[in-house]
Enzyme design. Structure first.
Site, PDB file in Angstrom:
ATOM      1  N   GLY A   6     -24.775 -39.564  30.680  1.00  0.00           N
ATOM      2  CA  GLY A   6     -24.495 -40.108  32.023  1.00  0.00           C
ATOM      3  C   GLY A   6     -25.570 -39.694  33.015  1.00  0.00           C
ATOM      4  O   GLY A   6     -25.296 -39.459  34.196  1.00  0.00           O
ATOM      5  N   LEU A  59     -27.862 -41.182  34.578  1.00  0.00           N
ATOM      6  CA  LEU A  59     -28.181 -42.018  35.742  1.00  0.00           C
ATOM      7  C   LEU A  59     -27.023 -42.069  36.745  1.00  0.00           C
ATOM      8  O   LEU A  59     -27.073 -42.780  37.733  1.00  0.00           O
ATOM      9  CB  LEU A  59     -28.557 -43.436  35.294  1.00  0.00           C
ATOM     10  CG  LEU A  59     -29.892 -43.540  34.538  1.00  0.00           C
ATOM     11  CD1 LEU A  59     -30.049 -44.930  33.910  1.00  0.00           C
ATOM     12  CD2 LEU A  59     -31.068 -43.259  35.465  1.00  0.00           C
ATOM     13  N   GLY A  60     -25.972 -41.292  36.470  1.00  0.00           N
ATOM     14  CA  GLY A  60     -24.816 -41.287  37.363  1.00  0.00           C
ATOM     15  C   GLY A  60     -25.030 -40.394  38.574  1.00  0.00           C
ATOM     16  O   GLY A  60     -26.116 -39.849  38.781  1.00  0.00           O
ATOM     17  N   GLN A  61     -23.967 -40.243  39.363  1.00  0.00           N
ATOM     18  CA  GLN A  61     -24.097 -39.522  40.633  1.00  0.00           C
ATOM     19  C   GLN A  61     -24.548 -38.079  40.422  1.00  0.00           C
ATOM     20  O   GLN A  61     -25.474 -37.610  41.065  1.00  0.00           O
ATOM     21  CB  GLN A  61     -22.771 -39.536  41.412  1.00  0.00           C
ATOM     22  CG  GLN A  61     -22.943 -39.018  42.842  1.00  0.00           C
ATOM     23  CD  GLN A  61     -21.680 -38.457  43.462  1.00  0.00           C
ATOM     24  OE1 GLN A  61     -20.669 -38.261  42.791  1.00  0.00           O
ATOM     25  NE2 GLN A  61     -21.730 -38.191  44.742  1.00  0.00           N
ATOM     26  N   ILE A  80     -26.147 -45.100  29.195  1.00  0.00           N
ATOM     27  CA  ILE A  80     -25.873 -46.364  28.494  1.00  0.00           C
ATOM     28  C   ILE A  80     -26.824 -47.468  28.955  1.00  0.00           C
ATOM     29  O   ILE A  80     -26.952 -48.504  28.320  1.00  0.00           O
ATOM     30  CB  ILE A  80     -24.403 -46.776  28.675  1.00  0.00           C
ATOM     31  CG1 ILE A  80     -24.005 -47.854  27.665  1.00  0.00           C
ATOM     32  CG2 ILE A  80     -24.117 -47.207  30.106  1.00  0.00           C
ATOM     33  CD1 ILE A  80     -22.540 -47.997  27.439  1.00  0.00           C
ATOM     34  N   ARG A  81     -27.494 -47.227  30.078  1.00  0.00           N
ATOM     35  CA  ARG A  81     -28.435 -48.226  30.607  1.00  0.00           C
ATOM     36  C   ARG A  81     -29.730 -47.505  30.971  1.00  0.00           C
ATOM     37  O   ARG A  81     -29.773 -46.271  30.993  1.00  0.00           O
ATOM     38  CB  ARG A  81     -27.858 -48.899  31.847  1.00  0.00           C
ATOM     39  CG  ARG A  81     -27.657 -47.916  32.962  1.00  0.00           C
ATOM     40  CD  ARG A  81     -26.841 -48.490  34.119  1.00  0.00           C
ATOM     41  NE  ARG A  81     -26.531 -47.437  35.069  1.00  0.00           N
ATOM     42  CZ  ARG A  81     -27.267 -47.129  36.121  1.00  0.00           C
ATOM     43  NH1 ARG A  81     -28.369 -47.789  36.394  1.00  0.00           N
ATOM     44  NH2 ARG A  81     -26.924 -46.156  36.935  1.00  0.00           N
ATOM     45  N   TYR A 130      -7.217 -41.156  35.278  1.00  0.00           N
ATOM     46  CA  TYR A 130      -8.338 -40.213  35.408  1.00  0.00           C
ATOM     47  C   TYR A 130      -7.836 -38.772  35.249  1.00  0.00           C
ATOM     48  O   TYR A 130      -8.421 -37.964  34.522  1.00  0.00           O
ATOM     49  CB  TYR A 130      -8.967 -40.416  36.777  1.00  0.00           C
ATOM     50  CG  TYR A 130     -10.182 -39.578  37.091  1.00  0.00           C
ATOM     51  CD1 TYR A 130     -11.389 -39.777  36.436  1.00  0.00           C
ATOM     52  CD2 TYR A 130     -10.117 -38.604  38.093  1.00  0.00           C
ATOM     53  CE1 TYR A 130     -12.510 -39.026  36.766  1.00  0.00           C
ATOM     54  CE2 TYR A 130     -11.234 -37.850  38.427  1.00  0.00           C
ATOM     55  CZ  TYR A 130     -12.428 -38.068  37.757  1.00  0.00           C
ATOM     56  OH  TYR A 130     -13.533 -37.324  38.092  1.00  0.00           O
ATOM     57  N   LYS A 175      -8.633 -35.963  32.504  1.00  0.00           N
ATOM     58  CA  LYS A 175      -9.218 -34.673  32.876  1.00  0.00           C
ATOM     59  C   LYS A 175      -8.396 -33.511  32.325  1.00  0.00           C
ATOM     60  O   LYS A 175      -8.951 -32.552  31.803  1.00  0.00           O
ATOM     61  CB  LYS A 175      -9.372 -34.562  34.399  1.00  0.00           C
ATOM     62  CG  LYS A 175     -10.488 -35.439  34.964  1.00  0.00           C
ATOM     63  CD  LYS A 175     -11.847 -35.100  34.335  1.00  0.00           C
ATOM     64  CE  LYS A 175     -12.990 -35.870  34.938  1.00  0.00           C
ATOM     65  NZ  LYS A 175     -14.250 -35.687  34.197  1.00  0.00           N
TER      66      LYS A 175
END
Ligand code: SER
Length: 316
Positions: free
Chosen positions: A8, A10-12, A35-36, A141, A145
Site C-alpha cells: 500500500g 501509494l496510500g496516505q 496494486i497500481r 472496518y 481491525k
C-alpha cells in the site's frame, strides 16, 4: 529492520512512510509495492513493484527476490469505503493481512500493520479509552481491525513472528489525501480553507475523535519497530494519539491564520454514525510506558505547518 517491504505504498501513510524509511535505511533497502503505479517519488526513488496483497504467491516471490527482513503492511480499505462494500473490505483487509502474516512466518520477517480507533465500538468507554477494554465495533472496518489485532497476537504467541502494531487515530497530512475514511474531514478542511475559504463538514459540530499529524505517526512506526522487545508487554494495537478534537476546534485554529474562514455542517449519516460509534479520546499511556511514544505536534503547531506546507505546495 534492514530491508523493508511496504504494501500500500501509494496510500496516505505509505507514500510518506517510504520517503522516511528510504532516508533512514537507504533507498535500495525499502521496497515499495502497491496494486497500481504512479508517476511519483515512491515509484522512481527506489525499488517499486506492483503487488496485489490478496495474491500470496506474488507476495512471497517479492519477499524472496528482495531478501527482505521486515514487512510493513499498509494496504487496506478505510472505514467509509469498507461500509460501502463490506465483502470487498473483508477480502482485501483480511486476505491481505493473512498473506502478509504467512509470508512473515515463512520468511522470519518482522511485521508491522496498523490497527485503528475504528477497532472500538459504542460499548467502549468513550473518554480515556484504555489499552485493554471492551471493543465490539459495529463497522466492517472495525471487525477487520479487531480480527487483525487478534491475528497478529496469535502469530506472535503461536509462531513467534515478531508482530508489532498501533491503533492509529485519524491521520492528517499534506502529501497524499486519505480516501474513504471517517476522519478525512480533518484533512479536507485545510485544502478547502486555502482553496475556497470555507468548508462544509460531513462530521457534525461537537463530534470528538482522536487525531495525529503524519510526522508523529511515521515516527511512532519506526520507534515501535526499533523498540526493545523485552520491554513490550503488548505487541500489537498500541493506542496512540496526539489530540482529541472536533470540527469547530479545527476551524477556530484555521481562523487564526485565515480570519475569514467559515465552517458549516451537513452531516453525512453513514460517516456520522461511524464517528459516533468511536471513542472521543483514547489513552496512550501503554505506548508511552512500553516504548516511549511521544507526539510532537498539537492542533496549533499542526495547523500552522499544514497551511504553510499546502500553501507552498511542498513536493513529496
Ligand atoms: N482514518 C481512518 C478512517 O477514518 C480510521 O482509522 O477510516
Amino acid at each position: 529492520m534492514k530491508r523493508i517491504l511496504v504494501t500500500g505504498a501509494l496510500g496516505q501513510i505509505g507514500s510518506e512512510l517510504i520517503t522516511k524509511l528510504r532516508k533512514e535505511y537507504g533507498a535500495d533497502n525499502v521496497i515499495a509495492t502497491d496494486i497500481r503505479t504512479a508517476d511519483s517519488e515512491v515509484v522512481h526513488g527506489g525499488p517499486f513493484e506492483i503487488l496485489d496483497v490478496t495474491d500470496a504467491a506474488q507476495m512471497n516471490e517479492l519477499v524472496s527476490k528482495y531478501k527482505v527482513d521486515t514487512m510493513m503492511h499498509m494496504a487496506a480499505l478505510l472505514s467509509a469505503r469498507a461500509e460501502e462494500n463490506p465483502q470487498l473490505a473483508w477480502h482485501l483487509n483480511m486476505g491481505g493481512l493473512v498473506n502478509g502474516l504467512e509470508a512473515a512466518r515463512e520468511h522470519h520477517l518482522q511485521f508491522f500493520t496498523p490497527s485503528s480507533i475504528g477497532a472500538f465500538g459504542p460499548d467502549t468507554p468513550k473518554h480515556g479509552t484504555p489499552q485493554d477494554t471492551i471493543q465490539r465495533p459495529t463497522t466492517m472496518y472495525g471487525v477487520n481491525k479487531v480480527s487483525g489485532e487478534l491475528l497478529c497476537d496469535y502469530y506472535f504467541t503461536r509462531f513467534g513472528v515478531d508482530t508489532r502494531g498501533v491503533r492509529f487515530p485519524g491521520l492528517i497530512s499534506y502529501v497524499t489525501p486519505p480516501g474513504g475514511g471517517t476522519t478525512d474531514y480533518a484533512v479536507e478542511i485545510y485544502y478547502e480553507a486555502l482553496k475556497t475559504g470555507k468548508y462544509t463538514s460531513y462530521i457534525d459540530k461537537g463530534t470528538y475523535m482522536d487525531m495525529m499529524y503524519m510526522p508523529d505517526a511515521l515516527q511512532a512506526i519506526v520507534d515501535l519497530m526499533e523498540a526493545d522487545p523485552a520491554k513490550l508487554k503488548h505487541r500489537n494495537a498500541f493506542n496512540v494519539t496526539a489530540m482529541s478534537i472536533e470540527p469547530e476546534m479545527v476551524a477556530a485554529e484555521i481562523k487564526k491564520h485565515i480570519p475569514s474562514f467559515e465552517i458549516s455542517y451537513q452531516p453525512d449519516p453513514v460517516r456520522q454514525a461511524i464517528a459516533d460509534s468511536w471513542p472521543d479520546a483514547i489513552d496512550a499511556s501503554a505506548s508511552k510506558a512500553e516504548w516511549g511514544f511521544k507526539a510532537e505536534y498539537d492542533l496549533a503547531t499542526m495547523t500552522a505547518d499544514m497551511l504553510q506546507k499546502l500553501k507552498t505546495g511542498i513536493p513529496q
